[in-house]
Design a protein around this motif. Sequence first.
Motif, short mmCIF file in Angstrom:
data_model
loop_
_atom_site.label_atom_id
_atom_site.label_comp_id
_atom_site.label_asym_id
_atom_site.label_seq_id
_atom_site.Cartn_x
_atom_site.Cartn_y
_atom_site.Cartn_z
N GLN A 1 0.81 -1.22 0.00
CA GLN A 1 0.00 0.00 0.00
C GLN A 1 0.84 1.26 0.00
O GLN A 1 0.54 2.23 -0.71
CB GLN A 1 -0.93 -0.01 1.21
CG GLN A 1 -1.89 1.17 1.25
CD GLN A 1 -2.84 1.10 2.44
OE1 GLN A 1 -2.80 0.14 3.21
NE2 GLN A 1 -3.72 2.09 2.56
N GLU B 1 1.07 10.02 8.83
CA GLU B 1 0.31 10.98 9.63
C GLU B 1 -0.25 10.24 10.84
O GLU B 1 -1.11 9.36 10.69
CB GLU B 1 -0.82 11.62 8.80
CG GLU B 1 -0.32 12.45 7.64
CD GLU B 1 -1.47 13.07 6.84
OE1 GLU B 1 -2.31 13.74 7.46
OE2 GLU B 1 -1.52 12.86 5.61
N PHE C 1 -4.32 9.54 11.26
CA PHE C 1 -5.34 10.47 10.79
C PHE C 1 -5.04 10.84 9.35
O PHE C 1 -4.05 10.37 8.77
CB PHE C 1 -5.42 11.70 11.70
CG PHE C 1 -4.15 12.49 11.80
CD1 PHE C 1 -3.83 13.48 10.87
CD2 PHE C 1 -3.24 12.24 12.83
CE1 PHE C 1 -2.66 14.20 10.97
CE2 PHE C 1 -2.06 12.96 12.93
CZ PHE C 1 -1.77 13.94 12.00
N GLY C 2 -5.91 11.68 8.78
CA GLY C 2 -5.72 12.05 7.38
C GLY C 2 -5.98 10.88 6.44
O GLY C 2 -5.41 10.84 5.34
N GLY C 3 -6.80 9.91 6.88
CA GLY C 3 -7.09 8.76 6.05
C GLY C 3 -5.99 7.73 6.03
O GLY C 3 -6.07 6.76 5.26
N LYS C 4 -4.95 7.88 6.87
CA LYS C 4 -3.84 6.94 6.89
C LYS C 4 -3.84 6.19 8.22
O LYS C 4 -4.15 6.76 9.26
CB LYS C 4 -2.51 7.67 6.70
CG LYS C 4 -2.41 8.38 5.35
CD LYS C 4 -1.09 9.12 5.21
CE LYS C 4 -1.01 9.83 3.87
NZ LYS C 4 0.26 10.58 3.70
N PRO C 5 -3.49 4.91 8.19
CA PRO C 5 -3.49 4.13 9.43
C PRO C 5 -2.27 4.46 10.29
O PRO C 5 -1.30 5.05 9.82
CB PRO C 5 -3.42 2.68 8.93
CG PRO C 5 -2.64 2.79 7.66
CD PRO C 5 -3.08 4.09 7.02
N ASN D 1 -8.03 0.01 17.20
CA ASN D 1 -9.50 0.07 17.22
C ASN D 1 -10.09 -0.57 18.46
O ASN D 1 -11.30 -0.71 18.58
CB ASN D 1 -10.06 -0.60 15.97
CG ASN D 1 -9.60 -2.05 15.83
OD1 ASN D 1 -8.81 -2.54 16.64
ND2 ASN D 1 -10.10 -2.73 14.81
#
Length: 768
Positions: free
Chosen positions: A562, A607, A639-643, A716
């Motif tokens: 990825q 991020e 955050f920012g759509g990144k894990p 999570n």
Amino acid sequence: MTMRSRLFPARLVYPVVACCALQLGVAHAAINEFKVKDIRVEGLRRTEAGTVFSYLPVRVGDTFNDEVAVKAIRSLYATGFFDDVKISAKDDVLIVTVVERPAIASVDFNGTKEFDKDTLKNALKGIGISESKIFDRSLLDKAEQELKKQYLARGKYGAQVQTEVKPLPRNRVAITFNVEEGETASIKQLKIIGAKTFKTQDLLDEFQLGTHTWTSWYTKNDQYSRQKLSGDLERLRSFYLNRGYADFSIENTQVQISPNKQDVYITISIKEGDKFKFGKVQLSGDMLDRQKELESLLTIKPGETFNGEQLSDSTKAIQDDLGNYGYAFANANVIPDIDRDTHEVNINIVVDPGKRVYVRRMNIGGNTRTKDEVIRREFRQFESAWYDARKIQLSKERVDKLDYFKDVKVDTQPVPGTSDQVDVNFEVEEKPTGNLLLGAGISSTDALILSAAIQQQNLFGTGKTVGLELNTSKVNRTISFNETDPYFTIDGVSRSFNIYDRQTDASQLNLGNYKIGTTGAGVSFGFPITEYERLSFGTSYEGTNLSVDATSPARYQNYVQQFGNSTYAILLNAGYQLDTRDSAIAPTRGHLRRLSADLATPLGQQEFLKTTYQEQVYFPLSKKYTLALNGEITSGFGFGGKPYPIFRNVYAGGIGSVRGYRASSLGPVDADGVPTGGAKRLIGNAEFYFPLPGLKKDRTFRAFTFLDAGNVYQSNEKISLGQLRYSTGFGISWTSPVGPLKFSLGFPLNTKPTDDIQRIQFTIGTGF
């Protein structure tokens, strides 16, 4: 006119010299008195002629006679510079002929193993035997006795000393002391007579001295020393006084040595007396209208068992408190009134603050390398300000914590001719601050560790630190360079930067077949808030390279697919620290609080935010026992759509977290049963420290029991206390020459079938 060529040889005993002078005076000197036209000194090699003239009781133009001659010979001989003195005269010229004593060219020792030679040389200096001094044969006996005294203090009663004096050219001598040290006498019996209330063994536990035990090779407790015995007797006296026995006394102390001088027998006779309580407790004297404040410092209360230590602490607290307001020489004198009928001790503490003083000078001595400003900027007591004992003690602590000096001493001296001024003198002893370290270590986690480091903590005496470090093990390999300026600004703002490269082989930890390489550089600034608190802010760049193959865990293969093998982060760092511990290596009291945050900004490919909060508290339960508590919580998220990057996961298990479980084995596992770590971690530890049997109050070598709890959680997941793993056990902590060492034997308390157990664990260089 010519006088005798040898009137008064100095080697004659003075009364005989005087008698001869009188007889000669009748025959010649009374008739041949003359005025001295000139004085000539012969036979000098090292001594200046002016030195001889300064001791002569006669000058050019004076009348010379027998009485003056006797005085002259006595005066010159008393200097100790000469073996022989002769006085003659020719044509009214006084001729002083001397034979100088030889100078000591060298002092050496043969057969000395118990002491280094410098220690023995320093011991002989006080009696006049040292290099370049005038040799006086009469001092040799004193020198031999002094050397024997040094050995007696170490329990070597059979030590023999023989002296050899070798003449050398140019009127010099070489002195050699040949020593047969003999065997060290050991204590065969230590007995206390008269103890009724307490068991003899409980009393002997307070002693440094004792009979031979399995730890005597380390503690040397079975080697008799007069100084140690005096200290033990004081501890015995304090033991009784602190338990109410105000009439306690040591009646007699006998030390006997066996005929072969190998065994020592000590017998102590005591009288316990009766047990007392505190009666009336009052303050009197000049309390400067602060009676309530001073009374609040008293820890002794009427009706409580008499306690000498509490009484001493109370008077010291009063003196220290007055010292904080400028009364440097305050006294709190105890006047006890023992009532043997009621078994009470009435206490009257007379307060005498003395005169308030201010500090004229803060002087520094002994710093041959470190610049004055490096020391002076740590001072919290200022010149021309009122004397403040707290600030002076704090200044000493801050100078000591620089770690540039072997010893820091503070002395307060009144200024001559004044009654309200003092000088505060700091005397430091420099120690090497540059280190070249080549070493090896081993732990149950990293196996063999090879390390090398070059570090200078006090570069050119400026207080700056620079360092280059290399560290290698099967798991972690590191190379780093760092530089710190603790006073980047004059008000204590520090600046640090570092460059590093780290390589981690996860396969060595059974975490899967992959490698992580991290290269970074950063700069940070620290800001003092209080004497014990600091804030820090910084920024850094960090590039990460993941090496995977077909056998690597799927999560790492997916991450590489990825985001690629290489990613980088631009980090903002912030931190807070509070540290009031009395030692960074073996603390017994104090508090450590750390809060840190790493924010990977959108300027990089990663991020995330990672925060860590840690609390450590040390409780001194007594002089022997310490309770230490540690808690830590770590949380990270992307955050920012990144894990959240998986290579930044945290782990638990092993020394430093939960002992008894294999290192980094707790928490989530993948489909192959390999621990994955997590973005969250909760750790709790409790340790109870106590001295090892036979080592008593040695803080560098202690045993401990522990209770650990902890686990890690995925990003999570919520932190669940029900998932915590617990363990207990015991271990040994040793501040070894190569760093703090911990060995532990752990017993997990609530294992699951998937848990990996490892009971025996050890490491060098970690705390909890």
